[in-house]
Write an enzyme that holds these catalytic residues in place. Structure first.
Site, short mmCIF file in Angstrom:
data_model
loop_
_atom_site.label_atom_id
_atom_site.label_comp_id
_atom_site.label_asym_id
_atom_site.label_seq_id
_atom_site.Cartn_x
_atom_site.Cartn_y
_atom_site.Cartn_z
N CYS A 1 -2.25 -2.73 7.94
CA CYS A 1 -2.13 -3.68 6.84
C CYS A 1 -0.88 -4.54 6.92
CB CYS A 1 -2.17 -2.93 5.51
SG CYS A 1 -3.77 -2.10 5.24
N ASP B 1 0.79 -1.24 0.00
CA ASP B 1 0.00 0.00 0.00
C ASP B 1 0.82 1.29 0.00
OD1 ASP B 1 -1.95 -1.91 0.23
OD2 ASP B 1 -2.68 -1.28 2.18
N LYS C 1 -6.56 -5.22 -3.01
CA LYS C 1 -7.19 -5.70 -1.79
C LYS C 1 -8.16 -4.65 -1.26
CE LYS C 1 -3.44 -4.36 1.44
NZ LYS C 1 -4.22 -3.58 2.41
#
Length: 218
Positions: free
Chosen positions: A154, A18, A121
């Site tokens: 995450c 990310d 995701k």
């Protein structure tokens, strides 16, 4: 306790989590709330170096990209307030699909564009409802070197899931970041104690280039 560790490139992947404007850019949706994203932003050059060295060593780099939806009804169904409705650090417009916020940061955009694998995701863990596990199984990968953001969300969720799915998880200390040093240290301590091992950027680069290093366990 110390242990000699031998890295096998073809059985290893770098997982980049990310590295998007919404999380890392000072003007991203999180930074715009006044939250401190300096630690996440500081991971950028470390992640860049890790990707470059892994590619040179024949190690696959896999990137994840978080996509949120403005019309996501799941959060509204919670009777207990979900994480993105608590406080101001997680704005509702964070990483909305196809927005600037959801794009990879400029410093990494070219590397991400030339990656063979990008995993989309929708939740913290890169394993939840994605094709990641299938991909790793097809590639014969059993070790993941992890970098990216956010450590406490995450990254930790992915490391926990990876460990429970029997992967060896290696987290690069300078390659991950959170909203505060305290939160980052606590998450790294937990991951190092139970779900994998945390090593420095220097140790990671040595491991990648020399294929062997001593790992120190707490």
């Amino acid at each position: 306790m110390r242990s000699l560790y031998n890295l096998i490139p073809e059985e290893t992947a770098l997982l980049v989590i990310d590295m998007q404007n919404g999380y890392c850019h000072l003007n991203g949706s999180i930074g715009s709330t006044g939250a401190d994203v300096s630690q996440m932003n500081a991971t950028i050059p470390h992640v860049k170096k890790l990707v470059e060295e892994c590619r040179a060593a024949g190690i696959l780099d896999i990137w994840t990209k978080q996509h949120h939806y403005a019309d996501d009804i799941t959060k509204e169904k919670h009777r207990i307030l979900p994480h993105n409705r608590r406080g101001k650090t997680v704005p509702k417009n964070l990483a909305i699909k196809n927005s600037w916020d959801s794009q990879f940061v400029d410093e990494l955009k070219e590397l991400a564009a030339t990656s063979e694998e990008i995993i989309i995701k929708h939740r913290f863990s890169a394993f939840l409802d994605t094709r990641l596990e299938t991909l790793l199984r097809m590639k014969g990968i059993n070790t993941l070197i992890v970098c990216g953001v956010v450590t406490t969300h995450c990254v930790e969720s992915t490391v926990r899931d990876g460990y429970q799915k029997d992967y060896d998880m290696i987290v690069v200390n300078e390659g991950v970041g959170a909203f505060s040093n305290e939160a980052n240290r606590a998450s790294l301590k937990l991951m190092n104690q139970y779900f994998g091992i945390v090593i420095s950027q220097e140790e990671a680069l040595k491991l990648i280039t020399e294929k062997q290093t001593l790992l120190n366990y707490a």
